[in-house]
Design an enzyme around this catalytic site. Sequence first.
Site, PDB file in Angstrom:
ATOM      1  N   ARG A  92       0.847  -1.198   0.000  1.00  0.00           N
ATOM      2  CA  ARG A  92       0.000   0.000   0.000  1.00  0.00           C
ATOM      3  C   ARG A  92       0.873   1.234   0.000  1.00  0.00           C
ATOM      4  O   ARG A  92       1.628   1.463   0.942  1.00  0.00           O
ATOM      5  CB  ARG A  92      -0.915  -0.006   1.235  1.00  0.00           C
ATOM      6  CG  ARG A  92      -1.748   1.270   1.374  1.00  0.00           C
ATOM      7  CD  ARG A  92      -2.623   1.226   2.611  1.00  0.00           C
ATOM      8  NE  ARG A  92      -3.423   2.433   2.743  1.00  0.00           N
ATOM      9  CZ  ARG A  92      -3.269   3.326   3.722  1.00  0.00           C
ATOM     10  NH1 ARG A  92      -2.325   3.148   4.645  1.00  0.00           N
ATOM     11  NH2 ARG A  92      -4.023   4.396   3.774  1.00  0.00           N
ATOM     12  N   HIS A 136      -2.824  10.937   0.372  1.00  0.00           N
ATOM     13  CA  HIS A 136      -2.339  10.723   1.738  1.00  0.00           C
ATOM     14  C   HIS A 136      -1.750  12.047   2.228  1.00  0.00           C
ATOM     15  O   HIS A 136      -0.564  12.148   2.561  1.00  0.00           O
ATOM     16  CB  HIS A 136      -1.300   9.608   1.769  1.00  0.00           C
ATOM     17  CG  HIS A 136      -1.102   8.992   3.126  1.00  0.00           C
ATOM     18  ND1 HIS A 136      -1.232   7.641   3.384  1.00  0.00           N
ATOM     19  CD2 HIS A 136      -0.786   9.559   4.317  1.00  0.00           C
ATOM     20  CE1 HIS A 136      -0.989   7.403   4.676  1.00  0.00           C
ATOM     21  NE2 HIS A 136      -0.719   8.558   5.255  1.00  0.00           N
ATOM     22  N   GLU A 181      -7.444   8.503   5.706  1.00  0.00           N
ATOM     23  CA  GLU A 181      -7.738   9.195   6.954  1.00  0.00           C
ATOM     24  C   GLU A 181      -8.225  10.638   6.765  1.00  0.00           C
ATOM     25  O   GLU A 181      -7.589  11.599   7.223  1.00  0.00           O
ATOM     26  CB  GLU A 181      -6.510   9.176   7.859  1.00  0.00           C
ATOM     27  CG  GLU A 181      -6.038   7.801   8.186  1.00  0.00           C
ATOM     28  CD  GLU A 181      -5.034   7.764   9.304  1.00  0.00           C
ATOM     29  OE1 GLU A 181      -4.629   8.820   9.819  1.00  0.00           O
ATOM     30  OE2 GLU A 181      -4.633   6.667   9.681  1.00  0.00           O
ATOM     31  N   ASN A 310      -7.574   1.859   9.727  1.00  0.00           N
ATOM     32  CA  ASN A 310      -6.282   2.087  10.389  1.00  0.00           C
ATOM     33  C   ASN A 310      -6.526   2.131  11.893  1.00  0.00           C
ATOM     34  O   ASN A 310      -7.380   2.900  12.352  1.00  0.00           O
ATOM     35  CB  ASN A 310      -5.678   3.427   9.948  1.00  0.00           C
ATOM     36  CG  ASN A 310      -5.220   3.408   8.509  1.00  0.00           C
ATOM     37  OD1 ASN A 310      -5.291   2.379   7.836  1.00  0.00           O
ATOM     38  ND2 ASN A 310      -4.764   4.541   8.001  1.00  0.00           N
ATOM     39  N   TYR A 312      -4.526   2.006  15.833  1.00  0.00           N
ATOM     40  CA  TYR A 312      -3.316   1.993  16.640  1.00  0.00           C
ATOM     41  C   TYR A 312      -3.615   1.817  18.115  1.00  0.00           C
ATOM     42  O   TYR A 312      -2.839   1.232  18.863  1.00  0.00           O
ATOM     43  CB  TYR A 312      -2.505   3.278  16.407  1.00  0.00           C
ATOM     44  CG  TYR A 312      -1.955   3.341  15.024  1.00  0.00           C
ATOM     45  CD1 TYR A 312      -2.672   3.910  13.974  1.00  0.00           C
ATOM     46  CD2 TYR A 312      -0.732   2.756  14.721  1.00  0.00           C
ATOM     47  CE1 TYR A 312      -2.184   3.928  12.684  1.00  0.00           C
ATOM     48  CE2 TYR A 312      -0.230   2.760  13.434  1.00  0.00           C
ATOM     49  CZ  TYR A 312      -0.967   3.349  12.419  1.00  0.00           C
ATOM     50  OH  TYR A 312      -0.478   3.358  11.142  1.00  0.00           O
ATOM     51  N   GLU A 376      -3.607  -0.140   8.048  1.00  0.00           N
ATOM     52  CA  GLU A 376      -2.487   0.271   8.906  1.00  0.00           C
ATOM     53  C   GLU A 376      -2.674  -0.239  10.319  1.00  0.00           C
ATOM     54  O   GLU A 376      -3.746  -0.072  10.901  1.00  0.00           O
ATOM     55  CB  GLU A 376      -2.385   1.804   8.994  1.00  0.00           C
ATOM     56  CG  GLU A 376      -1.847   2.483   7.779  1.00  0.00           C
ATOM     57  CD  GLU A 376      -1.763   3.974   7.968  1.00  0.00           C
ATOM     58  OE1 GLU A 376      -1.562   4.435   9.103  1.00  0.00           O
ATOM     59  OE2 GLU A 376      -1.949   4.693   6.968  1.00  0.00           O
TER      60      GLU A 376
HETATM   61  C1  GCO Z   1      -1.741   7.785  10.022  1.00  0.00           C
HETATM   62  C2  GCO Z   1      -1.032   7.876   8.789  1.00  0.00           C
HETATM   63  C3  GCO Z   1       0.384   7.400   8.812  1.00  0.00           C
HETATM   64  C4  GCO Z   1       1.112   7.553  10.144  1.00  0.00           C
HETATM   65  C5  GCO Z   1       0.909   6.330  11.024  1.00  0.00           C
HETATM   66  C6  GCO Z   1       1.595   6.484  12.382  1.00  0.00           C
HETATM   67  O1  GCO Z   1      -2.471   6.803  10.181  1.00  0.00           O
HETATM   68  O2  GCO Z   1      -1.621   8.709  10.813  1.00  0.00           O
HETATM   69  O3  GCO Z   1      -1.716   7.138   7.786  1.00  0.00           O
HETATM   70  O4  GCO Z   1       0.929   8.229   7.842  1.00  0.00           O
HETATM   71  O5  GCO Z   1       2.477   7.724   9.924  1.00  0.00           O
HETATM   72  O6  GCO Z   1      -0.435   6.155  11.291  1.00  0.00           O
HETATM   73  O7  GCO Z   1       1.079   7.599  13.035  1.00  0.00           O
END
Ligand code: GCO
Length: 471
Positions: A92, A136, A181, A310, A312, A376
């Site tokens: 990707r 992006h 995003e 995505n 985290y 992600e």
């Molecule tokens: C995001 C972006 C990435 C970041 C990654 C870490 O999700 O913020 O797509 O470019 O670098 O997530 O923060």
Amino acid sequence: MLDTTAALVGAEAERELIASLPASFRWGVATSAYQIEGAVDEDGRGPSIWDTYCRVPGAIDGGDIGDVACDHYHRMPEDVALMRELDIDTYRFSVAWPRVQPGGKGPVNPAGMAFYDRLVDELLGAGIDPWLTLYHWDLPQELEDAGGWPVRDTAYRFADYAMLVFDRLGDRVRCWTTLNEPWCSAMLGYHIGRQAPGRQDFSAAIHAAHHLLLGHGLGTRRIREAASRPVELGITLNTGHVLPATDSEADRDAARRADGLGVRIWLDPLTRGRYPADVLDDLAARGVHIPVQDGDLDIIATPFDVLGVNYYFASYVSGVDSAGNRFDAAGLPVERSVTTGRPVTAMNWEIVPEGFTDLLVRLSRDYPGIPLVVTENGAAFEDVPDENGSIDDEQRIAYLSAHIAAVAKARQDGADIRGYFVWTLMDNFEWAYGFAKRFGLIRVDYETQERTPKSSALWFRNLIRGVRGDA
Ligand code: GCO
């Protein structure tokens, strides 16, 4: 409190869950143009809002700029070879709009487009599927000078740009994501101001959100109409997973509001052709209205094939400030992030794999019929090379194992998830955090540009082989 899935117990439970993933599951890595390419003044590339923002004093930690980054523009074949060694089936990446169409309008820049032509051919030659993101975050500066995403014309400029790229690469690229995003583009870029272009205007951010969605719909429609072979069209969202800090009405309402701006203001128009009523009420209470014109919502709700997710961390929110007030000095409802004491990554993000399972199950339940791909997931940790330059990044392996297992758990709980891409292939420019935060499976020495696979790279390759039955 947290709507928890049974917490995963130890590595054995994770291994069993991961082993339940089908051999057909897609495995990949993700990057983005501005974070890795460099060559910002080469072959006709024009300035983006990030070239400008990096030069705002104090905007980027350490004063870092992306002018060179990982020098991927000149090292692409070597980087694709590294991807091939990972045994991934999908890469990707994003196309830099200002490299392909420098001022954001007008004819294609042949030299800039030629880079992506070479990249796609290199990937296909390596047996890797290109997963292309059109936007992006690197908006051509000229379009920002003309008003940026808060103005409607930018949506139409995006659709024109999308067609320039599709006309050149549509014969070889099957997977097209319009936006990465849009919440970040709109809220961080135009409201919070912690990303380019660094404006702080909530109304402008909401207008930007609508025009990003409109651009997505226009681009999706035009590519679908132009495609003479099957395409997989999608959008990638960082919906977040926000939970009330306690079961109090104030905290639950704060979580509702955060969920409205994080999840539903995006997915309701995209899949139902309308904005959520409670979000419209919340915005009206702030004197903000979404600039919808006739036909917009039909365009935005143009059917798409895959939702990129995505993830985290999960976050927890309280509806009262530390003094117990529900409204701040400006009369706005309080939304205060609270920590729970969980372990954190180098980004100070709490590690909550069970929140990933809950999010994926919720998305599949509330927005059924749309396959999900994790576009992600990954973590930054303080990677310390040993005397031989090797990096045994056990924390990253533990993070990835827990989160891939969480994806497998969500599949078992009914979520339609088709793939998982690690953020990220190699250490790169982490936006306002500069180069200090390292998310890569591969370490980049920014002095020498040497790439060194970390232990997590080998671990990920072995995991892929194991699930595929190639081990
Ligand atoms: C995001 C972006 C990435 C970041 C990654 C870490 O999700 O913020 O797509 O470019 O670098 O997530 O923060």
